[in-house]
Design an enzyme around this catalytic site. Sequence first.
Site, PDB file in Angstrom:
ATOM      1  N   HIS A  96       0.842  -1.264  -0.102  1.00  0.00           N
ATOM      2  CA  HIS A  96       0.028  -0.182   0.020  1.00  0.00           C
ATOM      3  C   HIS A  96       0.890   1.144  -0.011  1.00  0.00           C
ATOM      4  O   HIS A  96       0.096   2.207  -0.107  1.00  0.00           O
ATOM      5  CB  HIS A  96      -0.898   0.164   1.219  1.00  0.00           C
ATOM      6  CG  HIS A  96      -2.283   0.610   0.809  1.00  0.00           C
ATOM      7  ND1 HIS A  96      -3.556   0.237   1.404  1.00  0.00           N
ATOM      8  CD2 HIS A  96      -2.855   1.350  -0.353  1.00  0.00           C
ATOM      9  CE1 HIS A  96      -4.421   0.900   0.817  1.00  0.00           C
ATOM     10  NE2 HIS A  96      -4.114   1.666  -0.061  1.00  0.00           N
ATOM     11  N   ASP A 119      -9.730  -0.395   3.840  1.00  0.00           N
ATOM     12  CA  ASP A 119      -8.905  -1.164   4.601  1.00  0.00           C
ATOM     13  C   ASP A 119      -9.117  -1.570   5.633  1.00  0.00           C
ATOM     14  O   ASP A 119      -9.922  -0.989   6.489  1.00  0.00           O
ATOM     15  CB  ASP A 119      -7.758  -0.035   4.359  1.00  0.00           C
ATOM     16  CG  ASP A 119      -6.198  -0.443   4.750  1.00  0.00           C
ATOM     17  OD1 ASP A 119      -5.399   0.036   3.784  1.00  0.00           O
ATOM     18  OD2 ASP A 119      -6.063  -1.784   5.198  1.00  0.00           O
ATOM     19  N   HIS A 121      -7.058  -1.068   7.988  1.00  0.00           N
ATOM     20  CA  HIS A 121      -5.996  -0.181   8.669  1.00  0.00           C
ATOM     21  C   HIS A 121      -6.278   1.066   7.945  1.00  0.00           C
ATOM     22  O   HIS A 121      -6.598   1.238   7.100  1.00  0.00           O
ATOM     23  CB  HIS A 121      -4.653  -0.629   8.597  1.00  0.00           C
ATOM     24  CG  HIS A 121      -4.330  -2.054   8.556  1.00  0.00           C
ATOM     25  ND1 HIS A 121      -4.502  -3.186   7.589  1.00  0.00           N
ATOM     26  CD2 HIS A 121      -4.117  -2.829   9.878  1.00  0.00           C
ATOM     27  CE1 HIS A 121      -4.218  -4.285   8.280  1.00  0.00           C
ATOM     28  NE2 HIS A 121      -4.049  -4.012   9.504  1.00  0.00           N
ATOM     29  N   ASP A 123      -3.568   3.396   7.894  1.00  0.00           N
ATOM     30  CA  ASP A 123      -2.360   3.858   6.906  1.00  0.00           C
ATOM     31  C   ASP A 123      -1.984   4.952   6.911  1.00  0.00           C
ATOM     32  O   ASP A 123      -1.483   5.630   6.063  1.00  0.00           O
ATOM     33  CB  ASP A 123      -2.641   3.162   5.448  1.00  0.00           C
ATOM     34  CG  ASP A 123      -2.868   1.920   5.306  1.00  0.00           C
ATOM     35  OD1 ASP A 123      -2.869   1.246   4.166  1.00  0.00           O
ATOM     36  OD2 ASP A 123      -2.704   0.992   6.477  1.00  0.00           O
ATOM     37  N   HIS A 136       3.877   1.119   4.269  1.00  0.00           N
ATOM     38  CA  HIS A 136       2.481   0.913   3.815  1.00  0.00           C
ATOM     39  C   HIS A 136       1.500   1.116   4.955  1.00  0.00           C
ATOM     40  O   HIS A 136       0.197   1.302   4.738  1.00  0.00           O
ATOM     41  CB  HIS A 136       2.513  -0.466   3.452  1.00  0.00           C
ATOM     42  CG  HIS A 136       2.225  -1.750   4.455  1.00  0.00           C
ATOM     43  ND1 HIS A 136       1.797  -2.963   4.315  1.00  0.00           N
ATOM     44  CD2 HIS A 136       2.900  -1.699   5.813  1.00  0.00           C
ATOM     45  CE1 HIS A 136       2.031  -3.429   5.439  1.00  0.00           C
ATOM     46  NE2 HIS A 136       2.671  -3.002   6.476  1.00  0.00           N
ATOM     47  N   ASP A 227      -7.383  -1.865  -0.374  1.00  0.00           N
ATOM     48  CA  ASP A 227      -6.580  -2.894   0.383  1.00  0.00           C
ATOM     49  C   ASP A 227      -7.119  -4.214   0.705  1.00  0.00           C
ATOM     50  O   ASP A 227      -8.305  -4.044   1.309  1.00  0.00           O
ATOM     51  CB  ASP A 227      -6.094  -2.346   1.679  1.00  0.00           C
ATOM     52  CG  ASP A 227      -4.969  -3.113   2.357  1.00  0.00           C
ATOM     53  OD1 ASP A 227      -4.119  -2.571   2.958  1.00  0.00           O
ATOM     54  OD2 ASP A 227      -5.017  -4.502   2.206  1.00  0.00           O
ATOM     55  N   ASP A 229      -7.063  -6.575   2.509  1.00  0.00           N
ATOM     56  CA  ASP A 229      -7.148  -6.926   3.587  1.00  0.00           C
ATOM     57  C   ASP A 229      -8.196  -6.124   4.434  1.00  0.00           C
ATOM     58  O   ASP A 229      -8.470  -6.346   5.538  1.00  0.00           O
ATOM     59  CB  ASP A 229      -5.955  -6.650   4.627  1.00  0.00           C
ATOM     60  CG  ASP A 229      -5.254  -5.358   4.930  1.00  0.00           C
ATOM     61  OD1 ASP A 229      -4.204  -5.205   4.966  1.00  0.00           O
ATOM     62  OD2 ASP A 229      -6.248  -4.409   5.048  1.00  0.00           O
ATOM     63  N   GLU A 272      -1.854  -5.042  -1.757  1.00  0.00           N
ATOM     64  CA  GLU A 272      -1.583  -6.070  -0.848  1.00  0.00           C
ATOM     65  C   GLU A 272      -2.213  -7.702  -1.062  1.00  0.00           C
ATOM     66  O   GLU A 272      -2.112  -8.300  -0.146  1.00  0.00           O
ATOM     67  CB  GLU A 272      -2.349  -5.436   0.450  1.00  0.00           C
ATOM     68  CG  GLU A 272      -1.569  -4.180   0.988  1.00  0.00           C
ATOM     69  CD  GLU A 272      -0.258  -4.249   1.601  1.00  0.00           C
ATOM     70  OE1 GLU A 272       0.313  -5.574   1.964  1.00  0.00           O
ATOM     71  OE2 GLU A 272       0.249  -3.161   2.004  1.00  0.00           O
TER      72      GLU A 272
HETATM   73  N1  LIG Z   1      -0.629  -0.355  11.464  1.00  0.00           N
HETATM   74  C1  LIG Z   1       0.380  -1.159  11.361  1.00  0.00           C
HETATM   75  C2  LIG Z   1      -0.242  -2.141   9.940  1.00  0.00           C
HETATM   76  C3  LIG Z   1      -0.289  -1.368   8.635  1.00  0.00           C
HETATM   77  C4  LIG Z   1      -0.859  -2.368   7.388  1.00  0.00           C
HETATM   78  C5  LIG Z   1      -0.529  -1.392   6.158  1.00  0.00           C
HETATM   79  B1  LIG Z   1      -1.631  -1.959   5.232  1.00  0.00           B
HETATM   80  O1  LIG Z   1      -1.489  -1.313   3.711  1.00  0.00           O
HETATM   81  O2  LIG Z   1      -1.654  -3.295   5.041  1.00  0.00           O
HETATM   82  O3  LIG Z   1      -3.128  -1.419   5.405  1.00  0.00           O
HETATM   83  C6  LIG Z   1       0.629  -2.132  12.530  1.00  0.00           C
HETATM   84  C7  LIG Z   1      -0.791  -2.747  12.747  1.00  0.00           C
HETATM   85  N2  LIG Z   1      -0.566  -3.374  14.242  1.00  0.00           N
HETATM   86  C8  LIG Z   1       0.623  -3.083  15.117  1.00  0.00           C
HETATM   87  C9  LIG Z   1       0.527  -3.616  16.303  1.00  0.00           C
HETATM   88  C10 LIG Z   1       0.318  -5.289  16.353  1.00  0.00           C
HETATM   89  O4  LIG Z   1      -0.006  -6.044  17.429  1.00  0.00           O
HETATM   90  C11 LIG Z   1      -0.731  -5.492  15.109  1.00  0.00           C
HETATM   91  C12 LIG Z   1      -0.404  -5.095  13.982  1.00  0.00           C
HETATM   92  C13 LIG Z   1       1.649  -0.635  10.997  1.00  0.00           C
HETATM   93  O5  LIG Z   1       2.531  -1.282  10.746  1.00  0.00           O
HETATM   94  O6  LIG Z   1       1.640   0.651  10.772  1.00  0.00           O
HETATM   95 MN   LIG Z   2      -3.474  -0.602   3.400  1.00  0.00          MN
HETATM   96 MN   LIG Z   3      -4.603  -3.007   5.596  1.00  0.00          MN
HETATM   97 MN   LIG Z   4      -2.276  -5.195   3.969  1.00  0.00          MN
END
Ligand SMILES: N[C@](CCCC[B-](O)(O)O)(CCN1CCC(O)CC1)C(=O)O
Ligand SMILES: [Mn+2]
Ligand SMILES: [Mn+2]
Ligand SMILES: [Mn+2]
Length: 304
Positions: A96, A119, A121, A123, A136, A227, A229, A272
């Site tokens: 993403h 999504d 998330h 993001d 992402h 996304d 997901d 994704e």
């Molecule tokens: N918000 C997350 C996931 C982003 C996903 C990006 B996508 O494009 O796929 O929408 C982290 C999410 N979270 C962090 C704590 C964990 O326990 C569970 C996952 C991050 O890494 O910023």
């Molecule tokens: Mn995303």
């Molecule tokens: Mn996502």
């Molecule tokens: Mn994703």
Amino acid sequence: DKVGVIGVPSCKGQSAGGVQHGPKALRQAGIIDKLTQLGVEVYDYGDLVFEQFDDDTPILGLKNPKNIGLAAKKISDQVSRVIKDDQIALTLGGDHSLSIGTIHGHAAAEKNMCLVWVDAHADINTPLTSPSGNVHGMALSFLVKELKEYIPQIPHFEWIKPCISAKDIAYIGLRDLDPGELWIVRNMGISCFTMHEVDRYGIDMVLRMSMQAINPHGDRPIHLSFDVDSLDPRISAATGTPVPGGLSVREGIYIAEELAATGKLTAVDLVEVNPLLGTKEERDLTVYAATEIARACFGKKREG
Ligand SMILES: N[C@](CCCC[B-](O)(O)O)(CCN1CCC(O)CC1)C(=O)O
Ligand SMILES: [Mn+2]
Ligand SMILES: [Mn+2]
Ligand SMILES: [Mn+2]
């Protein structure tokens, strides 16, 4: 309609290998033919080729700034070109982080665009709020004008001009926000329809409220950033950050059908899909769901 298909085999915005094969998996599932069969004039630009830079050290925890920053510029230029050629830009991902480029490029070609972000998330972590350093999960933070003062200078990201206001964004399907994201979404007043709202109001009302919020007169070009997901992992498991309790295929298709019906859909990101994750059956199901969303974006109607 004319649709310009851009493959973006990006993976450096996250850590699971395989998402760079998303475009290939979607092509192998016949996504181009499926669109052509709808009577759509499809221009396939193939996959963008990104030079790989190994000397790419994290900055403030943000991973792969050089590879991602340079890739986003290429993506932005390509999307702009496609839209200026009066084609709807369909970008196949890839992770993403590619949306930094697609939204930047769309905004460069269309003055008044609005954004529907589907999504699990948000993001929208800034480099300083991100728990992972994976871009992402930060893509929107570089694009939202009201966040500019919170974003530190990142090498190779200097060219990115914030190009969208918080009021021009609607989220659908959220169910996993980090603390920093929750603060941002609330304090910036971004329209946010989580799975709670989807359950409470139903997908049709959520879409109507989204359009009422960001496109009340139906005159704005729409960017759909989808996304996979966002969908429930039972039908979309082949993705890097699955979260239970997601949208059904029907709800995903409904969103696409309704946005297509506005006649204002100008750019679509389909991101994704990671064909290396999950079983073969899970992969095939994920790719199938993604291609059905794409078909619905470009005119496939369940009513026939
Ligand atoms: N918000 C997350 C996931 C982003 C996903 C990006 B996508 O494009 O796929 O929408 C982290 C999410 N979270 C962090 C704590 C964990 O326990 C569970 C996952 C991050 O890494 O910023
Ligand atoms: Mn995303
Ligand atoms: Mn996502
Ligand atoms: Mn994703």
